[in-house]
Design a protein around this motif. Structure first.
Motif, PDB file in Angstrom:
ATOM      1  N   LYS A 129      -3.759   2.094 -12.823  1.00  0.00           N
ATOM      2  CA  LYS A 129      -4.083   0.651 -12.475  1.00  0.00           C
ATOM      3  C   LYS A 129      -4.486  -0.278 -11.367  1.00  0.00           C
ATOM      4  O   LYS A 129      -4.343  -1.284 -11.556  1.00  0.00           O
ATOM      5  N   TYR A 130      -5.751   0.035 -11.194  1.00  0.00           N
ATOM      6  CA  TYR A 130      -6.522  -0.063  -9.809  1.00  0.00           C
ATOM      7  C   TYR A 130      -7.819   0.087 -11.295  1.00  0.00           C
ATOM      8  O   TYR A 130      -9.249  -0.718 -10.315  1.00  0.00           O
ATOM      9  N   GLY A 131      -8.623   0.087 -12.489  1.00  0.00           N
ATOM     10  CA  GLY A 131      -9.649   0.512 -12.478  1.00  0.00           C
ATOM     11  C   GLY A 131     -10.073   1.415 -11.680  1.00  0.00           C
ATOM     12  O   GLY A 131     -11.727   1.407 -11.103  1.00  0.00           O
ATOM     13  N   LEU A 132     -10.026   2.111 -10.741  1.00  0.00           N
ATOM     14  CA  LEU A 132     -10.862   2.869  -9.940  1.00  0.00           C
ATOM     15  C   LEU A 132     -11.558   4.273 -10.490  1.00  0.00           C
ATOM     16  O   LEU A 132     -11.280   4.863 -11.363  1.00  0.00           O
ATOM     17  N   THR A 133     -13.062   4.223  -9.932  1.00  0.00           N
ATOM     18  CA  THR A 133     -13.783   5.779 -10.876  1.00  0.00           C
ATOM     19  C   THR A 133     -13.480   6.689  -9.037  1.00  0.00           C
ATOM     20  O   THR A 133     -13.693   5.733  -8.155  1.00  0.00           O
ATOM     21  N   TYR A 134     -13.612   7.868  -9.860  1.00  0.00           N
ATOM     22  CA  TYR A 134     -13.232   8.739  -8.833  1.00  0.00           C
ATOM     23  C   TYR A 134     -14.638   9.951  -9.154  1.00  0.00           C
ATOM     24  O   TYR A 134     -15.252  10.268 -10.178  1.00  0.00           O
ATOM     25  N   LEU A 135     -15.298   9.983  -8.094  1.00  0.00           N
ATOM     26  CA  LEU A 135     -16.020  11.805  -7.921  1.00  0.00           C
ATOM     27  C   LEU A 135     -15.030  12.986  -7.620  1.00  0.00           C
ATOM     28  O   LEU A 135     -14.844  12.810  -6.163  1.00  0.00           O
ATOM     29  N   ILE A 195       0.111  14.945  -6.106  1.00  0.00           N
ATOM     30  CA  ILE A 195      -0.906  14.017  -5.785  1.00  0.00           C
ATOM     31  C   ILE A 195      -1.509  13.641  -7.013  1.00  0.00           C
ATOM     32  O   ILE A 195      -2.128  12.586  -6.884  1.00  0.00           O
ATOM     33  N   LEU A 196      -1.819  14.711  -7.475  1.00  0.00           N
ATOM     34  CA  LEU A 196      -2.913  14.372  -8.912  1.00  0.00           C
ATOM     35  C   LEU A 196      -2.481  13.292  -9.453  1.00  0.00           C
ATOM     36  O   LEU A 196      -3.072  12.392  -9.912  1.00  0.00           O
ATOM     37  N   ASN A 197      -0.545  13.532 -10.191  1.00  0.00           N
ATOM     38  CA  ASN A 197      -0.275  12.092 -10.611  1.00  0.00           C
ATOM     39  C   ASN A 197      -0.674  11.473 -10.171  1.00  0.00           C
ATOM     40  O   ASN A 197      -0.785   9.784 -10.372  1.00  0.00           O
ATOM     41  N   LEU A 198      -0.612  10.806  -9.051  1.00  0.00           N
ATOM     42  CA  LEU A 198      -0.406   9.556  -8.127  1.00  0.00           C
ATOM     43  C   LEU A 198      -1.920   9.459  -8.428  1.00  0.00           C
ATOM     44  O   LEU A 198      -2.190   8.232  -8.477  1.00  0.00           O
ATOM     45  N   LEU A 199      -2.879  10.627  -8.475  1.00  0.00           N
ATOM     46  CA  LEU A 199      -4.486   9.422  -8.559  1.00  0.00           C
ATOM     47  C   LEU A 199      -4.987   8.765  -9.380  1.00  0.00           C
ATOM     48  O   LEU A 199      -5.554   8.494  -9.722  1.00  0.00           O
ATOM     49  N   LEU A 220       0.905  -1.464   0.041  1.00  0.00           N
ATOM     50  CA  LEU A 220      -0.129  -0.199   0.285  1.00  0.00           C
ATOM     51  C   LEU A 220       1.262   1.621  -0.194  1.00  0.00           C
ATOM     52  O   LEU A 220       0.581   2.402  -0.279  1.00  0.00           O
ATOM     53  N   LEU A 221       1.868   1.492   0.691  1.00  0.00           N
ATOM     54  CA  LEU A 221       2.879   2.309   1.288  1.00  0.00           C
ATOM     55  C   LEU A 221       3.232   3.238  -0.145  1.00  0.00           C
ATOM     56  O   LEU A 221       3.665   3.453  -0.786  1.00  0.00           O
ATOM     57  N   GLN A 222       3.990   1.293  -1.112  1.00  0.00           N
ATOM     58  CA  GLN A 222       4.654   1.371  -2.207  1.00  0.00           C
ATOM     59  C   GLN A 222       3.647   2.150  -3.378  1.00  0.00           C
ATOM     60  O   GLN A 222       4.344   2.979  -3.875  1.00  0.00           O
ATOM     61  N   ASP A 223       2.325   1.722  -3.020  1.00  0.00           N
ATOM     62  CA  ASP A 223       1.716   2.375  -4.283  1.00  0.00           C
ATOM     63  C   ASP A 223       0.757   3.905  -4.368  1.00  0.00           C
ATOM     64  O   ASP A 223       0.508   4.655  -5.300  1.00  0.00           O
ATOM     65  N   VAL A 224       1.406   4.944  -3.153  1.00  0.00           N
ATOM     66  CA  VAL A 224       1.160   5.853  -3.011  1.00  0.00           C
ATOM     67  C   VAL A 224       2.352   6.695  -2.590  1.00  0.00           C
ATOM     68  O   VAL A 224       2.933   7.513  -2.561  1.00  0.00           O
TER      69      VAL A 224
END
Lengths: 332, 328
Positions: free
Chosen positions: A203-209, A193-197, A137-141
């Motif tokens: 990577k995870y196919g996330l959906t953001y609001l 942080i924007l680039n991270l998001l 998890l830490l590596q992911d962020v």
């Protein structure tokens, strides 16, 4: 694209007791008639000024504020009908990242402990697998595994926001509400942080609001953008369309108020006069009519319908009939 | 034009149990009469402390430990609090970010503005109240007569900031220091406040220092911009030269990481890796060296001095030995 969340006529009102003895009742119309389909893997941004109801929207969708009306359909279940217990299994899939990680991280818990809580609660890893999962998890962020033993006060603002994102990721969610998640950060860190998001979404196919007030940031991260004013959606469009051909007079004023990083930029602002009316007593008809340069009689009495002007581009304005024309050209 | 304010070699230290930590390290800046100067930098770069030190408003445990600040022929840093009291308000006015914490919550706004006039200008109360009402009208508060008796909590954020500006202007200062006055405001209200200050400035010979983190905002406001990083001025240039030829790697990084309305949707922003140094942990030499992609051995050997940028405006100066090479 498949629809992840189907939101219909979502409303949230807060009842207040005013006066020294609470003798006067009042109702804050924080959110009214919010309808939108959020597609799997997309980023839908909601923008607007303070008090427009954008954060309430995120809270109402996640049932963190129990909605006053409307429905939020997720996997065939209407989340708006669920109580706290029934909601719990869904919490894993639906996460939120707040503006200020300093007030949402427990100062007495190490980062590792804070990240372990949701994993153990939802039984997503055994005690033995936990260290490896934390490191991942830490590596992911973008943080090293050493951070697991640190406390929030030892971290910079950007690092704390990375931890808040890691905690949202800990449950392997499908949908994350980012409530002004980068607003408090300095510009160079904000970009990180924007680039991270964006990377995590790939990577995870996330959906953001993505809830924000900074339109330039929103342009960067959004597939679609909704503009809110005083509890109602004023405009909804694919990001490119919204910025190229804003239709609602409020969106136009909002865009022209954004300062440009160019000293030679022409300053022909469409300055909005006055301020946002109180949501305790929203104006009748179109809620923007008190500040709108196009307002006419109809706008003062009748709430405009949310209509599709071009494919995928909707707006709630009596005056707008096409991207190039309005019903009336001169202000009333 | 003559220099209204000349800061030379300003250092500010925070007293800590482990010993003092330097937060402002040798800032040199000048400001001309009638000029608009933007001081830009991220949290903790010392932009606010620099300005607060001029009028003796530094918080406890933070002290200016070196340098001079000549204002109207006198060194502000050498003045007693008593002498500074005569400067604050009447010669140097301040507008802060958060009017709710700067305004007295239990005092009517008319009385608050009048108090400044009675104190600074020795006005009689009726004259001060009449002038306060004029000032409220000047800063664009609708029905100023009625608003005179309002308490701060009865006003919106934008209106409160207008009241702050009225108070800042009350003493008719030669220099107005605006410390992030629009950061807490919505963008449409920010546009109103920015236009107001620009308009007020155009009608007088007042100099304005804008302290901000927002390069886009300052682009349309300042004549000149000083970019601060970790308590030093890294670039000082006329606004047009700064945006045409940003030279210091930090300035370039800041501009590149600024999202704009003309960017491609879903594109990655350039970002600056790492974080600024903490106070007391300043690296040797250039403070930006640990985050800089152009770093050379010379960068960590000595703190770079501001030198003219070859091929740009003669007033454009940068503290970077790498990007200004060829100047001599």
């Amino acid at each position: 694209m498949t629809t992840l969340l189907e939101i219909r006529n979502l409303s949230k009102h807060f009842d207040l007791r005013l006066g020294a003895f609470g003798e006067r009742g009042a109702r804050v119309h924080a959110l009214d008639d919010f309808s939108v389909d959020i597609a799997e893997g997309e980023t839908l941004s909601i923008v607007g000024e303070s008090g427009c109801g954008k954060s309430t929207t995120g809270f109402a969708i996640l049932n963190l504020h129990h909605p006053s009306g409307g429905s939020v359909l997720y996997k065939g279940t209407d989340l708006a009908q669920l109580d706290e217990d029934a909601m719990r299994p869904f919490r894993r899939d639906l996460q939120i990242v707040f503006q200020d990680p300093y007030s949402t991280l427990n100062p007495r818990m190490t980062i590792g402990e804070a990240l372990s809580e949701p994993i153990l609660f939802h039984k997503l890893a055994s005690k033995a697998d936990l260290p490896a999962r934390l490191a991942q998890l830490l590596q992911d962020v973008g943080l090293s595994a050493r951070f697991a033993s640190r406390y929030p006060h030892e971290l910079s603002g950007g690092q704390r926001q990375r931890v808040a994102i890691a905690r949202a990721l800990a449950c392997q969610p499908r949908f994350i509400v980012c409530d002004e998640a980068i607003s408090a950060l300095d510009v160079s860190v904000q970009a990180q942080i924007l680039n991270l998001l964006l990377d995590l979404q790939d990577k995870y196919g996330l959906t953001y609001l993505f809830i924000a007030h900074d339109l330039a940031v929103v342009r960067h991260i959004s597939d679609r953008v909704g503009v809110m004013y005083l509890g109602r959606l004023a405009e909804l469009a694919p990001a490119a369309n919204l910025f190229a051909t804003p239709l609602h007079p409020y969106t136009r004023a909002l865009l022209s108020a954004v300062p440009e990083a160019n000293p030679r930029a022409p300053r022909n602002r469409q300055m909005l006069q006055g301020e946002v009316p109180s949501p305790l007593a929203p104006p009748p008809g179109c809620r923007f009519h008190t500040r709108c340069p196009l307002a006419r009689g109809l706008c003062r009495s009748q709430t405009p319908a949310f209509r599709e002007i071009t494919p995928g581009h909707l707006t709630a304005c009596h005056a707008v009939t096409s991207p190039t024309a309005t019903n009336w050209e001169t202000p009333a | 034009m003559t220099a209204l304010l000349e800061i030379k070699g300003l250092t500010i230290d925070i007293a800590r149990d482990e010993g003092p930590a330097r937060v402002v390290d040798g800032i040199t800046l000048s400001l001309e009469q009638g000029e608009s100067l933007g001081i830009v930098g991220e949290s903790g770069c010392g932009k606010s402390l620099t300005m607060l030190s001029l009028v003796g408003l530094l918080p406890n445990r933070i002290r200016a430990t070196g340098g001079t600040a000549i204002f109207g022929g006198r060194d502000l840093l050498a003045m007693s609090q008593r002498e500074l009291r005569a400067v604050r308000g009447s010669e140097i006015g301040f507008i802060f970010q958060d009017p709710m914490t700067s305004l007295n919550p239990v005092m009517r706004i008319g009385d608050q503005i009048a108090e400044a006039l009675i104190y600074q200008k020795s006005m009689a109360k009726p004259a001060a109240l009449a002038r306060a009402e004029e000032l409220l009208a000047t800063v664009g508060i609708p029905s100023p007569k009625e608003r005179m008796t309002a308490f701060p909590h009865e006003l919106s954020g934008g209106m409160r900031q207008r009241v702050m500006i009225a108070m800042g202007l009350a003493g008719e200062p030669k220099l107005l220091i605006a410390d992030e006055p629009t950061t807490a405001l919505d963008v449409t209200i920010q546009a109103q406040i920015v236009d107001l200050v620009r308009d007020l400035k155009s009608r007088s010979d007042m100099s304005v220092v804008w302290i901000t983190h927002d390069l886009a905002l300052i682009a349309g406001l300042a004549d000149r911009i000083a970019v601060l990083y970790a308590g030093t001025v890294v670039e000082d240039a006329p606004v047009q030269a700064l945006f045409d030829h940003p030279t210091h790697p930090y300035t370039r990084g800041l501009l590149a990481s600024l999202p704009t309305l003309s960017d491609e949707p879903m594109s990655r922003l350039a970002s600056i890796a790492g974080t600024p140094p903490e106070p007391g942990r300043r690296p040797p030499g250039c403070p930006f060296a640990p985050r800089c992609s152009l770093v050379e051995p010379a960068c960590t050997a000595a703190v770079p001095q501001l030198t003219p940028v070859p091929g740009s405006d003669p007033r454009h100066r940068v503290a970077c030995p790498v990007t200004t090479r060829g100047a001599s």
